[in-house]
Write a protein that holds these residues in place. Structure first.
Motif, PDB file in Angstrom:
ATOM      1  N   GLY A  20     -82.103 -48.000-107.456  1.00  0.00           N
ATOM      2  CA  GLY A  20     -81.285 -48.988-108.138  1.00  0.00           C
ATOM      3  C   GLY A  20     -79.991 -48.455-108.701  1.00  0.00           C
ATOM      4  O   GLY A  20     -79.138 -49.229-109.157  1.00  0.00           O
ATOM      5  N   GLU A  21     -79.763 -47.137-108.696  1.00  0.00           N
ATOM      6  CA  GLU A  21     -78.535 -46.540-109.224  1.00  0.00           C
ATOM      7  C   GLU A  21     -77.514 -46.414-108.099  1.00  0.00           C
ATOM      8  O   GLU A  21     -77.810 -45.906-107.020  1.00  0.00           O
ATOM      9  N   LEU A  22     -76.305 -46.883-108.353  1.00  0.00           N
ATOM     10  CA  LEU A  22     -75.229 -46.771-107.377  1.00  0.00           C
ATOM     11  C   LEU A  22     -74.698 -45.343-107.365  1.00  0.00           C
ATOM     12  O   LEU A  22     -74.233 -44.834-108.389  1.00  0.00           O
ATOM     13  N   LEU A  23     -74.770 -44.680-106.222  1.00  0.00           N
ATOM     14  CA  LEU A  23     -74.316 -43.300-106.123  1.00  0.00           C
ATOM     15  C   LEU A  23     -72.807 -43.242-105.878  1.00  0.00           C
ATOM     16  O   LEU A  23     -72.202 -44.191-105.379  1.00  0.00           O
ATOM     17  N   VAL A  24     -72.228 -42.092-106.221  1.00  0.00           N
ATOM     18  CA  VAL A  24     -70.778 -41.926-106.170  1.00  0.00           C
ATOM     19  C   VAL A  24     -70.426 -40.985-105.016  1.00  0.00           C
ATOM     20  O   VAL A  24     -70.928 -39.858-104.942  1.00  0.00           O
ATOM     21  N   GLU A  25     -69.552 -41.461-104.125  1.00  0.00           N
ATOM     22  CA  GLU A  25     -69.103 -40.632-103.018  1.00  0.00           C
ATOM     23  C   GLU A  25     -68.339 -39.422-103.542  1.00  0.00           C
ATOM     24  O   GLU A  25     -67.591 -39.503-104.516  1.00  0.00           O
ATOM     25  N   ASP A  26     -68.522 -38.269-102.899  1.00  0.00           N
ATOM     26  CA  ASP A  26     -67.923 -36.985-103.247  1.00  0.00           C
ATOM     27  C   ASP A  26     -68.503 -36.382-104.524  1.00  0.00           C
ATOM     28  O   ASP A  26     -68.118 -35.283-104.921  1.00  0.00           O
ATOM     29  N   THR A  27     -69.417 -37.112-105.187  1.00  0.00           N
ATOM     30  CA  THR A  27     -70.147 -36.555-106.323  1.00  0.00           C
ATOM     31  C   THR A  27     -71.616 -36.404-105.973  1.00  0.00           C
ATOM     32  O   THR A  27     -72.226 -35.354-106.191  1.00  0.00           O
ATOM     33  N   ASP A  28     -72.195 -37.484-105.404  1.00  0.00           N
ATOM     34  CA  ASP A  28     -73.593 -37.477-104.998  1.00  0.00           C
ATOM     35  C   ASP A  28     -73.764 -37.309-103.493  1.00  0.00           C
ATOM     36  O   ASP A  28     -74.834 -36.888-103.038  1.00  0.00           O
ATOM     37  N   TYR A  29     -72.755 -37.656-102.732  1.00  0.00           N
ATOM     38  CA  TYR A  29     -72.872 -37.571-101.269  1.00  0.00           C
ATOM     39  C   TYR A  29     -71.482 -37.500-100.661  1.00  0.00           C
ATOM     40  O   TYR A  29     -70.469 -37.874-101.294  1.00  0.00           O
ATOM     41  N   SER A  30     -71.444 -36.984 -99.445  1.00  0.00           N
ATOM     42  CA  SER A  30     -70.233 -37.031 -98.622  1.00  0.00           C
ATOM     43  C   SER A  30     -70.513 -37.906 -97.423  1.00  0.00           C
ATOM     44  O   SER A  30     -71.624 -37.919 -96.888  1.00  0.00           O
ATOM     45  N   LEU A  31     -69.504 -38.656 -96.984  1.00  0.00           N
ATOM     46  CA  LEU A  31     -69.665 -39.651 -95.928  1.00  0.00           C
ATOM     47  C   LEU A  31     -68.775 -39.303 -94.748  1.00  0.00           C
ATOM     48  O   LEU A  31     -67.592 -39.009 -94.909  1.00  0.00           O
ATOM     49  N   TYR A  32     -69.376 -39.312 -93.554  1.00  0.00           N
ATOM     50  CA  TYR A  32     -68.637 -39.146 -92.304  1.00  0.00           C
ATOM     51  C   TYR A  32     -68.928 -40.364 -91.447  1.00  0.00           C
ATOM     52  O   TYR A  32     -70.090 -40.648 -91.143  1.00  0.00           O
ATOM     53  N   CYS A  33     -67.865 -41.081 -91.050  1.00  0.00           N
ATOM     54  CA  CYS A  33     -68.065 -42.376 -90.398  1.00  0.00           C
ATOM     55  C   CYS A  33     -67.115 -42.534 -89.222  1.00  0.00           C
ATOM     56  O   CYS A  33     -65.931 -42.185 -89.313  1.00  0.00           O
ATOM     57  N   ASP A  34     -67.631 -43.043 -88.098  1.00  0.00           N
ATOM     58  CA  ASP A  34     -66.782 -43.385 -86.961  1.00  0.00           C
ATOM     59  C   ASP A  34     -65.917 -44.596 -87.312  1.00  0.00           C
ATOM     60  O   ASP A  34     -66.388 -45.542 -87.954  1.00  0.00           O
ATOM     61  N   ILE A  35     -64.665 -44.538 -86.890  1.00  0.00           N
ATOM     62  CA  ILE A  35     -63.748 -45.650 -87.105  1.00  0.00           C
ATOM     63  C   ILE A  35     -63.824 -46.574 -85.898  1.00  0.00           C
ATOM     64  O   ILE A  35     -63.739 -46.132 -84.756  1.00  0.00           O
ATOM     65  N   ALA A  36     -63.984 -47.877 -86.152  1.00  0.00           N
ATOM     66  CA  ALA A  36     -64.135 -48.846 -85.065  1.00  0.00           C
ATOM     67  C   ALA A  36     -62.781 -49.182 -84.471  1.00  0.00           C
ATOM     68  O   ALA A  36     -61.869 -49.602 -85.195  1.00  0.00           O
TER      69      ALA A  36
END
Length: 944
Positions: free
Chosen positions: A397-413
């Motif tokens: 239920g806790e909203l995580l923070v990008e670059d603090t709790d996780y790093s994201l790598y995503c394909d661009i459509a």
């Protein structure tokens, strides 16, 4: 020096260690014919002239002459029978050896490691060419850059044979190959069929040489008499590999025998205690191996953070048994940054350093796993602009923070379709998870209607997408097919614009053939574009709702036609379910491959109208009359050289000396030889390179040469190889018979069903013979195979069950259960067609078996299976399990709650859904009986 030439008086020397060689020669002027004078007209330099191989002579002009003239000469070493000859070669080197046969018979040339090989970049390869005094014998090549080969040569007494050993390295830098070669005669025995087992070894801090057991034909061989052990140069705990090289009466190399190097079992000196959420400085002054105690406060994953990357660690549980402290190794040489610990267990963590100057600070902390988080990613519609999705990650239920709790790598459509993303835990989170998001199509309800039948599609603007709509008039498979150089993409979407067929996945180089299931009355939206966005053009798109693959059609034709000198193709009659098909309506002849010269040719037939797909049909063109110059008997497992004559054929006979499959390959300069196959009754037939023959069966190959302007009459080389004694058990499994055991190895599968092979159950017997294993690459590429069921125990316990290299490579398997007493080859499970690990693949099996070893060695998740009653998962059912049940039951009586799920699965003996003292008593009864009988017999109690 370009107007001179070198006359070598001697170009070949016999090698003597320690000596250098300079050949005697004279340099002549081309114009005057005069001999030049050394020191006046030229200087001499030699290179590589102190060891066996090809040396070079450099004549460098001086005075009136300039430039350099280079020529080569050979330094030849004599091979001694049974001598292990070390070889060290640079990239592009060639070494030459000779041997004069003392007797006629079979000799074996083999190569194996002396101390491995080294290279700076690229791969190292080697091969050996063998010549007699009058002819070329053949070539031996190593396997996949292993610098290992083994091959037989027939030698004649008194004749001298030459062995040219060549080395190549692929890469920017020169490679160095270090290996050995050995020549033996038929009085010695090869180790290739030996059973080899390496015992686990203890960590000593020095190079570990494992204790090896080698058995061949029921005889246990003796180390340093019959073989030597060549280990990895490992000084660390973990897994090592050894090679076994034959000596004395044995030759050959058994490669890659794995053995485990246990952590420092001899000394468990404790160097400190780890405290979570605090930094510990590892004091390497006490040596390269340090042991620290650790008592976790929670049952969770703990992260290990080092200030450098030259440390690995091993985990031990610590407990008391019979008044002594016991250290039980759970996992060796862990490189991951986190590990799961139980709060009610004491651990010893052993750290190993790879640097003599390491000053590592270690921080250990509880960490959460990002794969347990919930990910929300919306669906999007393509609007012509690149799309970067909005992704939210929540944990409990806790909203995580990008670059603090996780790093994201995503394909661009960049277009409608499916796109991947990956999330990696950082900070208080570890691990990773991945998924995909969908980019849909903003449907155009005013788009033109796509008709069944032929639709003319024109794309006049580069990168343009043509949009259509289609309403299905029946529940059916609908086939889209088209042809366009460069390939076509098709996207199919439902009324909501969501993807039914991903246009980014369906590009084909030449043609589109895609079937989609549509529901009656539903409207679908179709986008069409060219796979190369820089192209424009037009094509015909066929849409039909009766989708029969042309492969399922009956094709009647004469497989043999007569040579005319022009294109000749058989007449085809195609029928489906008793009805004759019409050319140009139901099918088309697309392409004829050659179709002029004698030999085997193919015709490509494409389905039209109600039929889709393509099929290749094979036929043979034979000469009108057979004029035979001579009849040659082909030699099995060897190359037969044949002199050809224009206009006259050579008839080659092949008689099988054993039942099985034979491959026949005919080659010549510029492909100037045609081959036609005839059976024993001289009936011609098409030929694809492979023949299944019975013992004593004879077939014939008619070879003819055709003239190519400016080229000499060719000589053909026909290579015949015996590919094994194969049988077809149960009408489906293809197997190879093993004479020693009377068992069989499964090497393939004939799927006689129209349905794809999705589930495969390996039998314990085929045709009354025990199944010993599965051969290399037996089911590789079976892309529909989703489940395989292996025999629970090997048919012959003393041999175990073998699964060969790549046996299930590139299948749809996502998990497999592997029983005990199995031997596993490389890449046999968990790898795709590119040799990459299949994401999320799971191996299930018992601890301390090949299944667990394979999983650990390949970085695959392992799920340990247990015996019923093995509550603590130590591989035994004993008093420890009963004690754990009683302890858990007492805690539950005080604190309430529920027992752990795995405790209930394996410890609820009476099946009442609870864990209590009755279950502990039942385990004690079974264990007491086990001490007497040696078996766990649950029938002595009432098991739920």
């Amino acid at each position: 020096m370009y107007d001179t030439w070198i006359d070598l008086e001697t170009w070949q020397f016999n090698y003597v260690p320690g000596e250098t060689y300079v050949p005697e020669f004279t340099v002549y002027d081309d114009y005057s014919g005069d001999a030049l004078v050394e020191g006046v007209d030229y200087e001499v330099y030699c290179f590589n002239n102190d060891k066996p191989g090809v040396a070079t002579l450099h004549v460098c002009g001086i005075g009136a002459y300039e430039g350099t003239r280079i020529t080569a000469f050979s330094i030849i070493e004599t091979l001694e029978l049974d001598e292990i000859k070390p070889v060290e070669m640079l990239k592009s080197d060639t070494m030459v050896f000779v041997y004069t046969a003392e007797k006629s018979g079979t000799y074996t040339l083999s190569s194996g490691y002396e101390k491995g090989f080294d290279y700076n970049s690229g791969e190292v390869d080697c091969f050996v060419s063998v010549y007699s005094e009058t002819e070329y014998i053949g070539e031996f090549d190593d396997t996949e850059n292993s610098l290992m080969f083994e091959g037989e040569i027939e030698m004649v007494a008194g004749e001298t044979y030459t062995f040219e050993v060549s080395c190549w390295a692929f890469g920017d830098d020169d490679g160095v190959a270090v290996f050995n070669i050995r020549l033996t005669d038929d009085s010695r025995t090869s180790l290739k069929d030996a059973y080899v087992y390496a015992e686990n070894a203890e960590y000593t801090g020095e190079v570990v040489v494992p204790t090896v057991y080698v058995e061949l034909d029921g005889v246990v061989l003796e180390e340093n008499v019959d073989y030597i052990v060549i280990p990895d140069m490992l000084t660390l705990s973990g897994w090592g590999e050894a090679r076994i090289s034959g000596i004395g009466n044995y030759y050959g190399v058994v490669d890659y025998i794995s053995y485990k190097i246990g952590s420092a079992a001899a000394s468990y000196e404790i160097h400190g205690t780890l405290t979570e959420n605090e930094t510990t400085v590892l004091d390497w002054a006490n040596g390269p191996v340090l042991n620290y105690m650790f008592n976790p406060t929670a049952c969770t994953n703990y992260r290990f953070t080092f200030d450098s990357f030259d440390v690995c660690y091993s985990v031990y549980t610590v407990y008391e048994e019979d008044g002594e402290t016991v250290y039980d190794c759970l996992s060796d040489s862990i490189w991951a940054d986190y590990y799961y610990f139980d709060s009610d267990q004491t651990y010893m963590i052993q750290f190993t350093s790879f640097s003599e100057e390491a000053t590592n600070e270690l921080y250990i902390e509880p960490t959460l796993m990002i794969e347990d988080a919930d990910v929300t990613v919306g669906n999007y519609y393509y609007n012509g602009e690149p799309i970067e999705p909005e992704i939210t990650v929540e944990y409990n239920g806790e909203l995580l923070v990008e670059d603090t709790d996780y790093s994201l790598y995503c394909d661009i459509a960049e277009a409608p379709g499916y796109y991947d993303y990956s999330i990696y835990g950082i900070g208080r989170f570890s691990g990773e998870l991945s998924g995909y998001y969908v980019v849909g199509y903003e449907v155009d309800t005013e788009a033109p209607v796509l008709e069944k039948g032929i639709n003319k599609i024109e794309i006049n603007e580069a990168g343009a997408v043509m949009n259509y709509q289609f309403t299905a008039d029946s529940d059916s498979e609908y086939l889209f097919s088209a042809e366009m150089m460069g390939g076509i993409r098709i996207g199919v979407y439902n009324a909501a614009g969501m993807v039914e067929v991903d246009p980014t996945m369906e590009a084909s180089y030449l043609y589109l053939s895609q079937s989609v299931y549509f529901e009656e009355g539903e409207t679908y939206y179709i986008s069409l574009s060219l796979a190369d966005p820089s192209m424009t053009g037009s094509f015909d798109l066929l849409l039909t709702d009766v989708c029969a693959d042309i492969i399922m059609v009956d094709i009647d034709y004469n497989p043999v036609v007569t040579y005319t000198g022009e294109l000749v193709v058989p007449e085809f009659t195609l029928s489906y379910e008793g009805e004759t098909l019409v050319e140009g309506v139901d099918y088309a002849i697309m392409e004829v491959f050659d179709g002029v010269e004698c030999g085997t040719h193919q015709v490509l037939i494409r389905g039209l109208g109600n039929f889709g797909g393509y099929v290749n049909v094979t036929y043979a063109i034979v000469p009108e009359s057979m004029e035979v110059n001579n009849v040659v008997e082909l030699v099995i497992d060897d190359v037969t050289d044949i002199e050809m004559e224009y206009g006259v054929g050579t008839l080659c006979s092949l008689t099988a000396d054993a039942a099985g499959t034979y491959s026949v390959y005919a080659d010549s300069y510029s492909n100037m030889v045609n081959v036609v196959l005839y059976d024993a009754d001289m009936n011609a037939m098409p030929f694809d390179g492979y023949l299944d023959l019975e013992e004593g069966e004879t077939v014939y190959f008619y070879l003819t040469a055709y003239e190519v302007l400016g080229l000499d009459v060719p000589s053909a080389m026909v290579n015949v190889e015996y590919n094994g004694d194969y049988g077809y058990g149960d009408g489906e499994f293809i197997y190879e018979y093993d004479e020693e055991t009377g068992g069989v190895i499964i090497v393939g599968y004939n799927n006689y069903s129209d349905e794809p092979l999705t589930v495969l159950e390996i039998p314990e017997e085929i045709d009354g013979m025990p199944v010993l294993g599965i051969g290399d690459y037996a089911f590789a590429g079976c892309s529909d195979l989703m489940n395989v069921i292996l025999p629970p125990t090997p048919a012959l316990e003393e041999y175990g069950f073998y699964i060969g290299e790549g046996a299930f490579l590139a299948t749809a398997l996502t998990d497999v259960f592997i029983p005990d007493n199995y031997f596993l080859g490389e890449y046999c499970f968990g790898y795709d067609e590119n040799g990459e690990l299949v994401e999320g693949f799971v191996i299930m099996g018992y601890t301390n078996t090949a299944a667990e070893e394979y999983a650990e060695a390949n970085g695959i998740e392992f799920w340990a299976m247990r015996d019923f009653g093995d509550v603590n998962n130590d591989g035994l059912v004993d008093t420890d399990d009963a004690a754990l049940i009683l302890k858990t039951y007492a805690n539950l009586m005080v604190s309430g709650g529920e027992a752990p799920e795995d405790y209930l699965i394996y410890g609820d003996i009476d099946g009442n859904g609870e864990l209590n003292s009755d279950d502990a008593v039942a385990i004690l009864k079974v264990y007491a009986n086990y001490l007497v009988t040696g078996e766990y017999d649950w029938s002595i109690i009432s098991v739920g």
